[in-house]
Design an enzyme around this catalytic site. Sequence first.
Site, PDB file in Angstrom:
ATOM      1  N   ASP A  91       8.809  10.664  -4.697  1.00 28.67           N
ATOM      2  CA  ASP A  91       7.527  10.668  -5.407  1.00 28.67           C
ATOM      3  C   ASP A  91       6.872  12.022  -5.159  1.00 28.67           C
ATOM      4  O   ASP A  91       5.986  12.165  -4.311  1.00 28.67           O
ATOM      5  CB  ASP A  91       6.629   9.524  -4.944  1.00 28.67           C
ATOM      6  CG  ASP A  91       5.399   9.357  -5.837  1.00 28.67           C
ATOM      7  OD1 ASP A  91       5.285  10.106  -6.827  1.00 28.67           O
ATOM      8  OD2 ASP A  91       4.576   8.483  -5.549  1.00 28.67           O
ATOM      9  N   PHE A 221      -2.666   2.713  -5.427  1.00 28.59           N
ATOM     10  CA  PHE A 221      -3.834   1.868  -5.661  1.00 28.59           C
ATOM     11  C   PHE A 221      -4.983   2.682  -6.225  1.00 28.59           C
ATOM     12  O   PHE A 221      -4.995   3.916  -6.184  1.00 28.59           O
ATOM     13  CB  PHE A 221      -4.288   1.196  -4.355  1.00 28.59           C
ATOM     14  CG  PHE A 221      -4.825   2.170  -3.315  1.00 28.59           C
ATOM     15  CD1 PHE A 221      -6.142   2.625  -3.365  1.00 28.59           C
ATOM     16  CD2 PHE A 221      -4.005   2.630  -2.293  1.00 28.59           C
ATOM     17  CE1 PHE A 221      -6.630   3.509  -2.424  1.00 28.59           C
ATOM     18  CE2 PHE A 221      -4.484   3.528  -1.348  1.00 28.59           C
ATOM     19  CZ  PHE A 221      -5.801   3.965  -1.404  1.00 28.59           C
ATOM     20  N   GLY A 222      -5.977   1.957  -6.724  1.00 26.60           N
ATOM     21  CA  GLY A 222      -7.296   2.497  -7.016  1.00 26.60           C
ATOM     22  C   GLY A 222      -8.314   1.611  -6.330  1.00 26.60           C
ATOM     23  O   GLY A 222      -8.163   0.382  -6.326  1.00 26.60           O
ATOM     24  N   GLU A 223      -9.335   2.197  -5.725  1.00 27.17           N
ATOM     25  CA  GLU A 223     -10.351   1.421  -5.004  1.00 27.17           C
ATOM     26  C   GLU A 223     -11.743   1.933  -5.317  1.00 27.17           C
ATOM     27  O   GLU A 223     -12.000   3.147  -5.256  1.00 27.17           O
ATOM     28  CB  GLU A 223     -10.160   1.537  -3.482  1.00 27.17           C
ATOM     29  CG  GLU A 223      -9.151   0.602  -2.889  1.00 27.17           C
ATOM     30  CD  GLU A 223      -9.097   0.699  -1.368  1.00 27.17           C
ATOM     31  OE1 GLU A 223      -8.117   0.189  -0.817  1.00 27.17           O
ATOM     32  OE2 GLU A 223     -10.014   1.296  -0.744  1.00 27.17           O
ATOM     33  N   ASN A 347       3.105  14.769  -0.369  1.00 27.26           N
ATOM     34  CA  ASN A 347       4.570  14.861  -0.514  1.00 27.26           C
ATOM     35  C   ASN A 347       4.879  16.163  -1.240  1.00 27.26           C
ATOM     36  O   ASN A 347       5.073  16.172  -2.452  1.00 27.26           O
ATOM     37  CB  ASN A 347       5.130  13.693  -1.348  1.00 27.26           C
ATOM     38  CG  ASN A 347       5.193  12.381  -0.591  1.00 27.26           C
ATOM     39  OD1 ASN A 347       4.750  12.290   0.546  1.00 27.26           O
ATOM     40  ND2 ASN A 347       5.741  11.365  -1.222  1.00 27.26           N
ATOM     41  N   SER A 399     -11.522   3.537   4.545  1.00 30.16           N
ATOM     42  CA  SER A 399     -10.827   4.812   4.489  1.00 30.16           C
ATOM     43  C   SER A 399     -11.779   5.891   4.982  1.00 30.16           C
ATOM     44  O   SER A 399     -12.961   5.624   5.233  1.00 30.16           O
ATOM     45  CB  SER A 399     -10.362   5.103   3.057  1.00 30.16           C
ATOM     46  OG  SER A 399      -9.410   4.138   2.626  1.00 30.16           O
ATOM     47  N   HIS A 417      -1.414  11.109   6.436  1.00 35.94           N
ATOM     48  CA  HIS A 417      -1.893  10.819   5.074  1.00 35.94           C
ATOM     49  C   HIS A 417      -2.488   9.432   4.950  1.00 35.94           C
ATOM     50  O   HIS A 417      -2.872   9.009   3.859  1.00 35.94           O
ATOM     51  CB  HIS A 417      -0.759  10.989   4.063  1.00 35.94           C
ATOM     52  CG  HIS A 417       0.224   9.854   4.000  1.00 35.94           C
ATOM     53  ND1 HIS A 417       0.781   9.278   5.113  1.00 35.94           N
ATOM     54  CD2 HIS A 417       0.756   9.183   2.935  1.00 35.94           C
ATOM     55  CE1 HIS A 417       1.612   8.318   4.739  1.00 35.94           C
ATOM     56  NE2 HIS A 417       1.613   8.230   3.432  1.00 35.94           N
ATOM     57  N   GLY A 420      -0.165   4.393   7.868  1.00 35.90           N
ATOM     58  CA  GLY A 420       1.259   4.274   8.147  1.00 35.90           C
ATOM     59  C   GLY A 420       1.667   2.834   8.404  1.00 35.90           C
ATOM     60  O   GLY A 420       0.922   2.055   9.027  1.00 35.90           O
ATOM     61  N   LYS A 491      -4.227  -2.967  -7.719  1.00 33.68           N
ATOM     62  CA  LYS A 491      -2.855  -2.830  -7.242  1.00 33.68           C
ATOM     63  C   LYS A 491      -1.911  -3.282  -8.350  1.00 33.68           C
ATOM     64  O   LYS A 491      -2.330  -3.781  -9.391  1.00 33.68           O
ATOM     65  CB  LYS A 491      -2.642  -3.714  -6.008  1.00 33.68           C
ATOM     66  CG  LYS A 491      -3.443  -3.335  -4.796  1.00 33.68           C
ATOM     67  CD  LYS A 491      -2.922  -2.098  -4.108  1.00 33.68           C
ATOM     68  CE  LYS A 491      -1.582  -2.331  -3.444  1.00 33.68           C
ATOM     69  NZ  LYS A 491      -1.115  -1.133  -2.709  1.00 33.68           N
TER      70      LYS A 491
END
Length: 498
Positions: A91, A221-223, A347, A399, A417, A420, A491
């Site tokens: 990705d 995701f979007g939050e 990444n 977050s 990032h 984990g 999600k």
Amino acid sequence: MDTTHQMLDVTGPATATLSVGDSMSPITVIGTESIRESFGPQTYQQAINSRLAPGVSRVVLNPDAHVGYGAPVGCVMVSPTHVYPGPVGVDIKCSMSLLQTDLPADAIEEHTVRRKLIKAIAKRVPTGAGRGQRHVPKARSVDGSLGFRVATEGASKMVLKKLGIPKAWADRCEDAYHTAADGTSDSLAARLEWMGRDRDKLNRIESKYRQLGSYGGGNHFGEAEVVQVSQDPHARQIAEQIGLRHNHVAFLSHCGSRGFGHDLAMGQFRALKSSFQKQGLAFPAGDPQLVYAEADSPEGRLYLSDMAMGANFATVNHLLINALVLESFRDVFPGIRGELIYFISHNIVRREPIDGQTQWVHRKGATRALPAGHSQLVGTEFEHTGHPILLPGNPRDGSSVMVARPGAALSAFSVNHGAGRQMSRTKAKKNLSQTTIDQDLLDHDIVSNCRVYPRDEAPDAYKDFREVLDSVVGADLAMEVARLKAKFVLKDGAPADD
């Protein structure tokens, strides 16, 4: 406790080193004791394999580290001469972005309002593997010509204009565009034109263009968040300088280059493995996932070109998602405004000054962390604050938005990032209770678009986010300027019942 963990030399409350030989600099390990114990022998062995690989000068394990593709997820791998596809992954330029709105938090307190917002976003932004704009009624149309420009130009003025993305947002990107190894987009165009000479390949490429403006599956995701700015005066000042608004709604996104980047990455893995086999070269530690190329070789330049196209796609994908999310919010709250806080990858391989020379810095599940005054920030709006670092934890525990400190030099100017994984997807699906997961989210006043929240993405499948943040702060890599509290989550899942 595994023997590798016993070999660690603890150097601070959240730092350690792991020796790999008298003539080599040791692996830098970031994490409190409990975090270091969470890594496990296979993660440490992958780090050792990576450090011993040809041309590698430094390896860093971040607190979110776990077993990955050749190199651990949550690691930094530095080389002055070589590029490694494994520590970038399939990705390409998977990233985080944060959109700040001027909408007060109490405006989305009611569940019915959040459901309206979820529905509005779902009409524009698909979720899930293989999904694209044809699956939703209000997505932006992306044809072959526009897709070609996205891949070769990134967030150029023309691309942004065509997609209705504010041009100022390009200045809030870690990198708004990527070029070929020769520094031009023309070489990318020639490469992509060559790929498209095969009709079947062209059809597949153009089908992947149509995924622009969509989330993938897995951990993407979007939050919707409520921003809680730090009460520390210095941190609060930085938060306000970078555009965060206390007790207002923001939107956090995690996704990457979708099927387009995946196909480019897999093509490069196949090509490089074939090249190794034809030349009779040995894979580092016998692991074909650590295949590599010298950066200035024909193979290295081709890899960097393909990575650049995947990275360009990921950049525009994020910017388009944010534009569509803002448009969706305006369906429910006409006239609200929103600005991109930052877009940052985890990444990627980039050329950066490390240890007094320009080197290839591979970040696999690791994010750049440049402090105020760093040479790469001179002339940008973040020169005096450091750029925002977006660290996703989990919906339940929140977050974080951070900025780097000078101590980030220890970790090649990188941090983790996110939290984990502490459980594999298989283990999470087997051991975690669906009832408990769903109730836990409800207890924390979080709604989602899923009929059933994915067990392998449950908060308890990930490491303790507080311990992860304590590791970053304890190692003096970065400081927190704001916490983000999730209010709803998008999600890969079926739409929730009303």
